[in-house]
Design a protein around this motif. Structure first.
Motif, mmCIF file in Angstrom:
data_model
loop_
_atom_site.group_PDB
_atom_site.id
_atom_site.type_symbol
_atom_site.label_atom_id
_atom_site.label_comp_id
_atom_site.label_asym_id
_atom_site.label_seq_id
_atom_site.Cartn_x
_atom_site.Cartn_y
_atom_site.Cartn_z
ATOM 1 N N GLU A 273 -4.732 -5.846 -6.371
ATOM 2 C CA GLU A 273 -6.084 -5.587 -6.869
ATOM 3 C C GLU A 273 -6.176 -4.324 -7.730
ATOM 4 N N PRO A 274 -5.511 -3.206 -7.362
ATOM 5 C CA PRO A 274 -5.612 -2.007 -8.214
ATOM 6 C C PRO A 274 -5.121 -2.228 -9.643
ATOM 7 N N LEU A 275 -4.194 -3.166 -9.831
ATOM 8 C CA LEU A 275 -3.683 -3.429 -11.177
ATOM 9 C C LEU A 275 -4.703 -4.163 -12.050
ATOM 10 N N PHE A 276 -5.522 -5.019 -11.416
ATOM 11 C CA PHE A 276 -6.478 -5.826 -12.170
ATOM 12 C C PHE A 276 -7.868 -5.203 -12.230
ATOM 13 N N LYS A 277 -8.136 -4.226 -11.383
ATOM 14 C CA LYS A 277 -9.466 -3.618 -11.310
ATOM 15 C C LYS A 277 -9.945 -3.058 -12.647
ATOM 16 N N PRO A 278 -9.077 -2.388 -13.437
ATOM 17 C CA PRO A 278 -9.546 -1.849 -14.720
ATOM 18 C C PRO A 278 -9.951 -2.911 -15.744
ATOM 19 N N LEU A 279 -9.609 -4.168 -15.476
ATOM 20 C CA LEU A 279 -9.882 -5.225 -16.442
ATOM 21 C C LEU A 279 -11.239 -5.889 -16.242
ATOM 22 N N VAL A 280 -11.936 -5.538 -15.175
ATOM 23 C CA VAL A 280 -13.211 -6.194 -14.874
ATOM 24 C C VAL A 280 -14.352 -5.197 -14.939
ATOM 25 N N GLN A 281 -15.554 -5.737 -15.084
ATOM 26 C CA GLN A 281 -16.744 -4.896 -15.113
ATOM 27 C C GLN A 281 -17.050 -4.384 -13.707
ATOM 28 N N ALA A 282 -17.824 -3.352 -13.631
ATOM 29 C CA ALA A 282 -18.177 -2.745 -12.346
ATOM 30 C C ALA A 282 -18.857 -3.779 -11.444
ATOM 31 N N GLY A 283 -18.365 -3.900 -10.232
ATOM 32 C CA GLY A 283 -18.942 -4.828 -9.267
ATOM 33 C C GLY A 283 -18.364 -6.226 -9.320
ATOM 34 N N ALA A 284 -17.610 -6.547 -10.374
ATOM 35 C CA ALA A 284 -17.026 -7.883 -10.490
ATOM 36 C C ALA A 284 -15.725 -7.948 -9.699
ATOM 37 N N PRO A 285 -15.415 -9.110 -9.088
ATOM 38 C CA PRO A 285 -14.169 -9.226 -8.310
ATOM 39 C C PRO A 285 -12.956 -9.160 -9.230
ATOM 40 N N ALA A 286 -11.919 -8.472 -8.773
ATOM 41 C CA ALA A 286 -10.701 -8.345 -9.573
ATOM 42 C C ALA A 286 -9.665 -9.410 -9.214
ATOM 43 N N ILE A 287 -9.827 -10.039 -8.045
ATOM 44 C CA ILE A 287 -8.897 -11.081 -7.593
ATOM 45 C C ILE A 287 -9.672 -12.376 -7.389
ATOM 46 N N TYR A 288 -9.119 -13.475 -7.870
ATOM 47 C CA TYR A 288 -9.776 -14.771 -7.729
ATOM 48 C C TYR A 288 -9.772 -15.193 -6.262
ATOM 49 N N ILE A 289 -10.955 -15.365 -5.697
ATOM 50 C CA ILE A 289 -11.059 -15.690 -4.273
ATOM 51 C C ILE A 289 -11.837 -16.991 -4.012
ATOM 52 N N GLN A 290 -12.281 -17.658 -5.094
ATOM 53 C CA GLN A 290 -13.021 -18.911 -4.893
ATOM 54 C C GLN A 290 -12.142 -19.996 -4.273
ATOM 55 N N ALA A 291 -10.848 -19.897 -4.460
ATOM 56 C CA ALA A 291 -9.906 -20.835 -3.863
ATOM 57 C C ALA A 291 -8.606 -20.085 -3.582
ATOM 58 N N ASN A 292 -7.818 -20.626 -2.669
ATOM 59 C CA ASN A 292 -6.543 -20.005 -2.318
ATOM 60 C C ASN A 292 -5.544 -20.189 -3.461
ATOM 61 N N LEU A 293 -4.995 -19.082 -3.972
ATOM 62 C CA LEU A 293 -4.079 -19.156 -5.107
ATOM 63 C C LEU A 293 -2.805 -19.920 -4.771
ATOM 64 N N LEU A 294 -2.307 -19.751 -3.557
ATOM 65 C CA LEU A 294 -1.099 -20.470 -3.160
ATOM 66 C C LEU A 294 -1.356 -21.971 -3.131
ATOM 67 N N SER A 295 -2.500 -22.367 -2.588
ATOM 68 C CA SER A 295 -2.840 -23.784 -2.532
ATOM 69 C C SER A 295 -2.984 -24.371 -3.930
ATOM 70 N N LEU A 296 -3.650 -23.640 -4.824
ATOM 71 C CA LEU A 296 -3.805 -24.102 -6.200
ATOM 72 C C LEU A 296 -2.448 -24.242 -6.891
ATOM 73 N N THR A 297 -1.568 -23.274 -6.645
ATOM 74 C CA THR A 297 -0.250 -23.307 -7.275
ATOM 75 C C THR A 297 0.565 -24.496 -6.788
ATOM 76 N N LEU A 298 0.538 -24.753 -5.488
ATOM 77 C CA LEU A 298 1.270 -25.893 -4.942
ATOM 78 C C LEU A 298 0.714 -27.208 -5.471
ATOM 79 N N SER A 299 -0.612 -27.291 -5.594
ATOM 80 C CA SER A 299 -1.228 -28.491 -6.149
ATOM 81 C C SER A 299 -0.833 -28.674 -7.613
ATOM 82 N N HIS A 300 -0.800 -27.572 -8.349
ATOM 83 C CA HIS A 300 -0.406 -27.594 -9.761
ATOM 84 C C HIS A 300 1.034 -28.088 -9.896
#
Length: 245
Positions: free
Chosen positions: A28-55
């Motif tokens: 998260e600290p690596l992606f935090k500077p790329l987002v606006q204040a208060g916006a999430p820096a890590i995608y949490i709407q779905a599990n990244l591992l699950s999405l990757t395996l499905s992909h």
């Protein structure tokens, strides 16, 4: 990438990717500077591992089906009884390259509905041509003395194909599979536009919310997978080439 540093860099990339998929909050600290204040820096709407395996699963199914059809067609048109079907076979495998994947999705959704099926059709059609052409090249550029020697020792047509022709053509076949797999891996992201569970979901969410961190996360995961799959298949291709002499 040198021969000595290559395996180390691939191993390091694999470890970083696994850690990111299992514990994305660590980064998260690596992606935090790329987002606006208060916006999430890590995608949490779905599990990244699950999405990757499905992909990966979607790409594997589509590429596997393309391998079966394309290699079978290439074998048939290189037999004496099937040479006259070469133009027809080329026309069939060229369908996927004629229509962009987005167009295939648009045509498939009314018939197949939303979800994984339209994406599988698009990826399958798109993967046919490289595998077919490479298999055809591999089977038509075999060293004739070896083929004649196999015929001279009394091998049947099937035995020559299985024991001599396919092993010698394997490096070329693997090169086509490698190309198709890498292309399919990146193309599969558009499947999220028709509700397929792919890493395109992360990229689309980033575009919709103007979140550069999400876009970068989806792109980096796909890019890392492409490098690993390309390298893995390249190693298999090199081993097959050495075995074929």
């Amino acid at each position: 990438m040198t021969i000595r540093s290559g395996p180390f860099l691939l191993a390091a990339l694999s470890i970083v990717l696994i850690v990111f998929l299992m514990r994305p909050e660590v980064f998260e600290p690596l992606f935090k500077p790329l987002v606006q204040a208060g916006a999430p820096a890590i995608y949490i709407q779905a599990n990244l591992l699950s999405l990757t395996l499905s992909h990966i699963g979607t790409v594997t199914i589509a590429t596997g089906a393309a391998i079966v059809i394309a290699v079978t067609l290439a074998i048939l048109v290189t037999r004496p009884f099937g040479k006259e079907f070469l133009p027809l076979s080329r026309s069939i495998v060229n369908i996927g390259q004629t229509f962009p994947p987005v167009a295939v999705l648009a045509l498939a959704v009314p018939i197949m509905g939303f979800g994984q099926k339209p994406t599988l059709i698009a990826l399958f059609l798109y993967a046919l041509l490289p595998i077919f052409e490479n298999t055809l090249t591999g089977l038509t550029t075999l060293p004739q003395p070896v083929v004649e020697a196999a015929r001279g020792v009394g091998m049947t047509g099937f035995q020559r194909l299985w024991r001599v022709e396919l092993p010698l053509a394997l490096p070329a076949i693997l090169a086509g599979i490698r190309l198709s797999a890498v292309i399919s891996l990146s193309t599969a992201t558009i499947g999220s536009t028709v509700a397929a569970r792919t890493l395109g979901e992360v990229i689309i969410a980033g575009l919709q919310s103007n979140n550069l961190a999400f876009i970068l996360q989806g792109g980096l995961i796909v890019g890392a997978l492409a490098v690993l799959i390309h390298s893995g298949l390249s190693i298999l291709e090199l081993k097959a080439a050495r075995r074929a002499g």
